[in-house]
Design an enzyme around this catalytic site. Structure first.
Site, PDB file in Angstrom:
ATOM      1  N   TYR A   1     -34.008 104.689 -50.621  1.00 34.34           N
ATOM      2  CA  TYR A   1     -33.830 103.334 -50.882  1.00 34.34           C
ATOM      3  C   TYR A   1     -32.106 103.157 -50.877  1.00 34.34           C
ATOM      4  O   TYR A   1     -31.323 103.958 -51.366  1.00 34.34           O
ATOM      5  CB  TYR A   1     -34.288 102.846 -52.225  1.00 34.34           C
TER       6      TYR A   1
ATOM      7  N   ASP B   1     -39.073 109.695 -56.345  1.00 31.20           N
ATOM      8  CA  ASP B   1     -39.241 108.091 -56.179  1.00 31.20           C
ATOM      9  C   ASP B   1     -40.389 107.851 -55.651  1.00 31.20           C
ATOM     10  O   ASP B   1     -40.644 108.097 -54.464  1.00 31.20           O
ATOM     11  CB  ASP B   1     -37.942 107.502 -55.740  1.00 31.20           C
TER      12      ASP B   1
ATOM     13  N   LYS C   1     -42.234  96.611 -57.767  1.00 32.84           N
ATOM     14  CA  LYS C   1     -43.215  96.726 -56.716  1.00 32.84           C
ATOM     15  C   LYS C   1     -44.607  96.723 -56.929  1.00 32.84           C
ATOM     16  O   LYS C   1     -45.095  95.749 -57.691  1.00 32.84           O
ATOM     17  CB  LYS C   1     -42.642  97.836 -55.910  1.00 32.84           C
TER      18      LYS C   1
ATOM     19  N   ARG D   1     -35.079  98.087 -78.944  1.00 34.30           N
ATOM     20  CA  ARG D   1     -34.274  98.804 -77.702  1.00 34.30           C
ATOM     21  C   ARG D   1     -34.736 100.167 -78.036  1.00 34.30           C
ATOM     22  O   ARG D   1     -35.050 100.964 -76.984  1.00 34.30           O
ATOM     23  CB  ARG D   1     -32.816  98.832 -78.000  1.00 34.30           C
TER      24      ARG D   1
HETATM   25  N1  PLP Z   1     -36.847 102.551 -54.961  1.00 32.67           N
HETATM   26  C1  PLP Z   1     -37.249 102.042 -54.058  1.00 32.67           C
HETATM   27  C2  PLP Z   1     -38.161 103.024 -53.104  1.00 32.67           C
HETATM   28  C3  PLP Z   1     -37.317 100.637 -53.928  1.00 32.67           C
HETATM   29  O1  PLP Z   1     -37.780 100.309 -52.901  1.00 32.67           O
HETATM   30  C4  PLP Z   1     -36.490  99.896 -54.758  1.00 32.67           C
HETATM   31  C5  PLP Z   1     -36.017  98.642 -54.898  1.00 32.67           C
HETATM   32  O2  PLP Z   1     -36.245  98.105 -53.710  1.00 32.67           O
HETATM   33  C6  PLP Z   1     -35.842 100.470 -55.985  1.00 32.67           C
HETATM   34  C7  PLP Z   1     -36.057 101.899 -56.152  1.00 32.67           C
HETATM   35  C8  PLP Z   1     -35.121  99.972 -56.704  1.00 32.67           C
HETATM   36  O3  PLP Z   1     -35.795  99.156 -57.760  1.00 32.67           O
HETATM   37  P1  PLP Z   1     -35.436  97.950 -58.675  1.00 32.67           P
HETATM   38  O4  PLP Z   1     -35.065  96.961 -57.431  1.00 32.67           O
HETATM   39  O5  PLP Z   1     -36.634  97.615 -59.491  1.00 32.67           O
HETATM   40  O6  PLP Z   1     -34.009  98.201 -59.269  1.00 32.67           O
END
Ligand code: PLP
Length: 381
Positions: free
Chosen positions: A98, A170, A195, A46
């Site tokens: 998101y 992000d 992604k 961890r």
């Molecule tokens: N940020 C963006 C732009 C995303 O498209 C996503 C998921 O689709 C996330 C964060 C969250 O990521 P995760 O699904 O890996 O938790």
């Protein structure tokens, strides 16, 4: 060294024990210590794991940070950031974010007594009025999700810093291939590694990269205390994906640009939202901020309603109907009923997420095949 060389070599030195060119996956949960109360580099997975560390080293190099931390998912990484805040603190976030981040902020973070204000960050001056004396964090996405809005990261950093707040970005859609937020003033870069970093729809992961060592220590403390770490198998798969990141993102962006231009002249399309089109409101900022491509995500609106968009997304064959994005396979979805269903209907309308919207994640298939697939769906809907 160049980006694509570092993507292959940084963090991926040969195994010192066997000479294996690909390092082994360290599944061990615990590590033998040199003595009681004495610590080696690793003691418990961890707190640190060699396979995770290899990926963290690569990502820190690619984003230009002092260190990276890999989490179980993108949401776990974002949660790690907001967990640094205390009751009474305040977050300002962009409104084109998101859906899961919106849900985390409004349904979890707010419960801990942390205030949330959403603003349109495509005009960074909106931050001036939204930031209060309690604001500790400004959180933006560029390109935004699902409207592909472009936020000027450098301008937001200047305002956030003048007002005493950190800027978190992000950067899942842009990837370090196209934009490196730390180099233009951001304090924290976050990725859903699920992604483009992974790139093959076969892992869940998240990453934070920072350039300030004390901020790194604070986030490391949160990660170790809360425990939402990336597992070694996922870290291995992600390291493998990152080796081809630049090639994938450049090629996928080229295909997306072609499809965006074609859709923009299609008589059944109301409008296309893609930062690579000169008619996109963020095009000029994107040209400065994104190097060598505008990403492989694009959104368009049909001349039609919710039902027409639903029929369209159910009619493609190569573009598969699924949330998520950023992999070699092309995906299609309807934000109103899928990725952004966690927004209240009222907020969706307020933030311009229409029922007729369709979002594409453009993969690595041949552009001719992808265009033909969309054309046959137009004919059905
Ligand atoms: N940020 C963006 C732009 C995303 O498209 C996503 C998921 O689709 C996330 C964060 C969250 O990521 P995760 O699904 O890996 O938790």
């Amino acid at each position: 060294m160049e980006f694509r060389t570092r993507a292959i070599h940084d963090g991926n030195e040969k195994c010192s024990e066997t000479g294996a060119i690909v390092r082994p996956i360290h599944m061990a949960s615990t590590f033998v210590q040199p003595g009681a109360g004495e610590w080696g580099e690793f003691d418990y997975s961890r707190s640190g794991n060699p396979t995770r560390k290899a990926l963290e080293t690569t990502l820190a190099s690619l984003e230009g940070g002092c260190g990276a931390l890999c989490f179980a998912s993108g949401m776990a990484a974002t949660h790690g950031v907001v967990s640094m805040l205390r009751s009474g603190d305040h977050i300002v976030a962009g409104c084109d974010i998101y859906g899961g981040t919106y849900r985390l902020l409004h349904k979890i973070t707010e419960r801990a007594g942390i205030g949330i204000t959403l603003v349109d960050t495509t005009d960074p001056s909106n931050l001036e009025t939204a930031i209060t004396d309690s604001t500790k964090l400004v959180w933006i996405e560029s390109p935004g999700n699902p409207r592909m809005t472009i936020t000027d990261i450098a301008a937001c950093a200047k305002i956030a810093h003048r007002r005493g707040a950190l800027l978190g970005v992000d950067s899942t859609f842009a990837t370090p291939v196209l934009t490196r937020p730390l180099e233009i003033g951001a304090d924290i870069v976050m990725h859903s590694a699920t992604k483009y970093l992974g790139g093959h729809s076969d892992l869940m992961g998240g990453a934070l990269v920072v350039h300030d060592p004390s901020l790194f220590e604070e986030l490391y403390f949160v990660q170790n205390a809360t425990g939402a770490i990336m597992g070694p198998l996922e870290a291995f798969l992600c390291s493998r994906g990152v080796k081809t990141l630049e090639l994938r993102v450049r090629e996928q962006s080229r295909t997306a640009q072609h499809l965006a231009e074609w859709l923009d002249s299609h008589n059944l399309v109301e409008r296309v939202l893609y930062p690579g089109l000169p008619n996109h409101p963020g095009h000029e900022v994107a040209k400065e901020q994104m190097q060598g491509g505008f990403g492989a995500m694009l959104t368009f609106e049909l001349r039609g309603d919710f039902a027409a968009a639903k029929l369209f997304v159910e009619s493609t064959r190569l573009f598969q109907l699924a949330v998520s994005l950023g992999a070699v396979e092309s995906l299609i979805e309807q934000p109103a009923s899928m990725s952004h269903a966690s927004y209240d209907a009222e907020d969706r309308a307020k933030h311009g997420i229409s029922d007729g919207m369709i979002r594409l994640s453009v993969g690595l298939e041949a552009v001719e095949d992808l265009q033909a697939d969309l054309e046959q769906a137009f004919q059905k809907s």
